[in-house]
Design a protein around this motif. Structure first.
Motif, PDB file in Angstrom:
ATOM      1  N   ASN A  92       0.829  -1.214   0.000  1.00  0.00           N
ATOM      2  CA  ASN A  92       0.000   0.000   0.000  1.00  0.00           C
ATOM      3  C   ASN A  92       0.857   1.254   0.000  1.00  0.00           C
ATOM      4  OD1 ASN A  92      -2.339  -1.462   0.008  1.00  0.00           O
ATOM      5  ND2 ASN A  92      -2.614  -1.365   2.227  1.00  0.00           N
ATOM      6  N   GLU A  93       1.914   1.234   0.800  1.00  0.00           N
ATOM      7  CA  GLU A  93       2.808   2.392   0.859  1.00  0.00           C
ATOM      8  C   GLU A  93       3.493   2.607  -0.488  1.00  0.00           C
ATOM      9  OE1 GLU A  93       6.766   3.908   3.287  1.00  0.00           O
ATOM     10  OE2 GLU A  93       5.749   2.087   3.922  1.00  0.00           O
ATOM     11  N   MET A  94       3.951   1.534  -1.102  1.00  0.00           N
ATOM     12  CA  MET A  94       4.637   1.645  -2.388  1.00  0.00           C
ATOM     13  C   MET A  94       3.676   2.109  -3.489  1.00  0.00           C
ATOM     14  SD  MET A  94       7.701   1.239  -1.732  1.00  0.00           S
ATOM     15  CE  MET A  94       8.291   1.364  -3.384  1.00  0.00           C
ATOM     16  N   THR A  95       2.442   1.655  -3.450  1.00  0.00           N
ATOM     17  CA  THR A  95       1.450   2.094  -4.431  1.00  0.00           C
ATOM     18  C   THR A  95       1.226   3.598  -4.321  1.00  0.00           C
ATOM     19  OG1 THR A  95       0.372  -0.054  -4.345  1.00  0.00           O
ATOM     20  CG2 THR A  95      -0.909   1.755  -5.260  1.00  0.00           C
ATOM     21  N   LYS A 100       2.101   8.962  -6.539  1.00  0.00           N
ATOM     22  CA  LYS A 100       2.542  10.361  -6.411  1.00  0.00           C
ATOM     23  C   LYS A 100       3.640  10.676  -7.415  1.00  0.00           C
ATOM     24  CE  LYS A 100       1.392  11.039  -1.554  1.00  0.00           C
ATOM     25  NZ  LYS A 100       1.921  11.266  -0.193  1.00  0.00           N
ATOM     26  N   SER A 101       4.549   9.729  -7.601  1.00  0.00           N
ATOM     27  CA  SER A 101       5.635   9.937  -8.569  1.00  0.00           C
ATOM     28  C   SER A 101       5.073  10.075  -9.984  1.00  0.00           C
ATOM     29  CB  SER A 101       6.624   8.770  -8.526  1.00  0.00           C
ATOM     30  OG  SER A 101       7.230   8.683  -7.270  1.00  0.00           O
ATOM     31  N   ALA A 102       4.154   9.194 -10.327  1.00  0.00           N
ATOM     32  CA  ALA A 102       3.546   9.255 -11.659  1.00  0.00           C
ATOM     33  C   ALA A 102       2.760  10.547 -11.844  1.00  0.00           C
ATOM     34  CB  ALA A 102       2.648   8.039 -11.871  1.00  0.00           C
ATOM     35  N   ALA A 103       2.015  10.938 -10.824  1.00  0.00           N
ATOM     36  CA  ALA A 103       1.201  12.158 -10.923  1.00  0.00           C
ATOM     37  C   ALA A 103       2.075  13.403 -11.037  1.00  0.00           C
ATOM     38  CB  ALA A 103       0.283  12.271  -9.714  1.00  0.00           C
ATOM     39  N   SER A 104       3.257  13.365 -10.455  1.00  0.00           N
ATOM     40  CA  SER A 104       4.128  14.551 -10.498  1.00  0.00           C
ATOM     41  C   SER A 104       4.630  14.847 -11.910  1.00  0.00           C
ATOM     42  CB  SER A 104       5.305  14.396  -9.536  1.00  0.00           C
ATOM     43  OG  SER A 104       6.197  13.417 -10.010  1.00  0.00           O
ATOM     44  N   VAL A 105       4.634  13.844 -12.781  1.00  0.00           N
ATOM     45  CA  VAL A 105       5.046  14.072 -14.165  1.00  0.00           C
ATOM     46  C   VAL A 105       3.856  13.968 -15.123  1.00  0.00           C
ATOM     47  CG1 VAL A 105       7.447  13.369 -13.821  1.00  0.00           C
ATOM     48  CG2 VAL A 105       5.746  11.650 -14.436  1.00  0.00           C
ATOM     49  N   LEU A 107       1.372  11.588 -15.250  1.00  0.00           N
ATOM     50  CA  LEU A 107       0.957  10.252 -15.671  1.00  0.00           C
ATOM     51  C   LEU A 107       0.073   9.610 -14.620  1.00  0.00           C
ATOM     52  CD1 LEU A 107       4.425   8.979 -16.936  1.00  0.00           C
ATOM     53  CD2 LEU A 107       2.545   9.865 -18.325  1.00  0.00           C
ATOM     54  N   ARG A 108      -0.546   8.489 -15.008  1.00  0.00           N
ATOM     55  CA  ARG A 108      -1.337   7.685 -14.072  1.00  0.00           C
ATOM     56  C   ARG A 108      -0.734   6.294 -14.011  1.00  0.00           C
ATOM     57  NH1 ARG A 108      -7.115   6.680 -14.567  1.00  0.00           N
ATOM     58  NH2 ARG A 108      -6.420   5.592 -16.395  1.00  0.00           N
ATOM     59  N   LEU A 109      -0.960   5.624 -12.886  1.00  0.00           N
ATOM     60  CA  LEU A 109      -0.504   4.239 -12.769  1.00  0.00           C
ATOM     61  C   LEU A 109      -1.377   3.331 -13.608  1.00  0.00           C
ATOM     62  CD1 LEU A 109       0.156   3.781  -8.937  1.00  0.00           C
ATOM     63  CD2 LEU A 109       1.833   3.917 -10.755  1.00  0.00           C
ATOM     64  N   TYR A 113      -1.742  -1.521 -10.720  1.00  0.00           N
ATOM     65  CA  TYR A 113      -1.357  -0.925  -9.450  1.00  0.00           C
ATOM     66  C   TYR A 113      -2.499  -0.226  -8.732  1.00  0.00           C
ATOM     67  CZ  TYR A 113       3.452  -1.806 -10.784  1.00  0.00           C
ATOM     68  OH  TYR A 113       4.597  -2.414 -11.142  1.00  0.00           O
ATOM     69  N   GLN A 114      -3.608  -0.052  -9.404  1.00  0.00           N
ATOM     70  CA  GLN A 114      -4.742   0.629  -8.785  1.00  0.00           C
ATOM     71  C   GLN A 114      -5.396  -0.273  -7.767  1.00  0.00           C
ATOM     72  OE1 GLN A 114      -5.464   3.816  -9.374  1.00  0.00           O
ATOM     73  NE2 GLN A 114      -3.882   3.995 -10.936  1.00  0.00           N
ATOM     74  N   SER A 115      -5.849   0.305  -6.619  1.00  0.00           N
ATOM     75  CA  SER A 115      -6.514  -0.510  -5.601  1.00  0.00           C
ATOM     76  C   SER A 115      -7.964  -0.657  -5.897  1.00  0.00           C
ATOM     77  CB  SER A 115      -6.412   0.070  -4.228  1.00  0.00           C
ATOM     78  OG  SER A 115      -5.411   0.973  -4.045  1.00  0.00           O
TER      79      SER A 115
END
Length: 115
Positions: A92-95, A100-105, A107-109, A113-115
């Motif tokens: 959950n933490e890694m997701t 957040k990393s993807a959203a910062s550039v 993008l979406r996961l 990876y989506q819950s």
């Protein structure tokens, strides 16, 4: 009747317990029953006569202090385990981090990876 020191100590225990529950359990609507129960218990017992039931009152306050300590300690321990990467499910933490990393550039996961 209660002494002013007893009242202050009880209020401090009550506030600390509510803070711990809100911090570690949550403030969301589906967790409100925890804080409601705490408020109800403290309000229910506020009219007790101190000279008549001092051991009962002291026991209840001690239970509240111990539960506050337990909540804080369990979550501190969990944080330590996360920081040391010791056999704790971090999916959950890694997701969240990946999201957040993807959203910062911009993008979406992927759906994997989506819950």
């Amino acid at each position: 009747m209660w002494s002013s020191e007893s009242v202050r100590a009880t209020i401090m225990v009550y506030r600390n317990l509510l803070k711990a529950v809100e911090k570690h359990i949550g403030k969301e609507e589906h967790w409100v029953h925890f804080t409601d129960f705490i408020r109800e218990e403290f309000r229910k017992n506020r009219n007790l006569e101190y000279p008549k039931d001092p051991s009962f009152i002291q026991l209840r306050i001690k239970v509240a202090q111990n539960y506050t300590y337990l909540l804080n300690s369990v979550h501190h321990h969990k944080d330590l385990l996360f920081s040391y990467n010791i056999a704790v499910d971090r999916s959950n933490e890694m997701t969240k981090v990946l999201g957040k990393s993807a959203a910062s550039v911009g993008l979406r996961l992927p759906d994997v990876y989506q819950s």
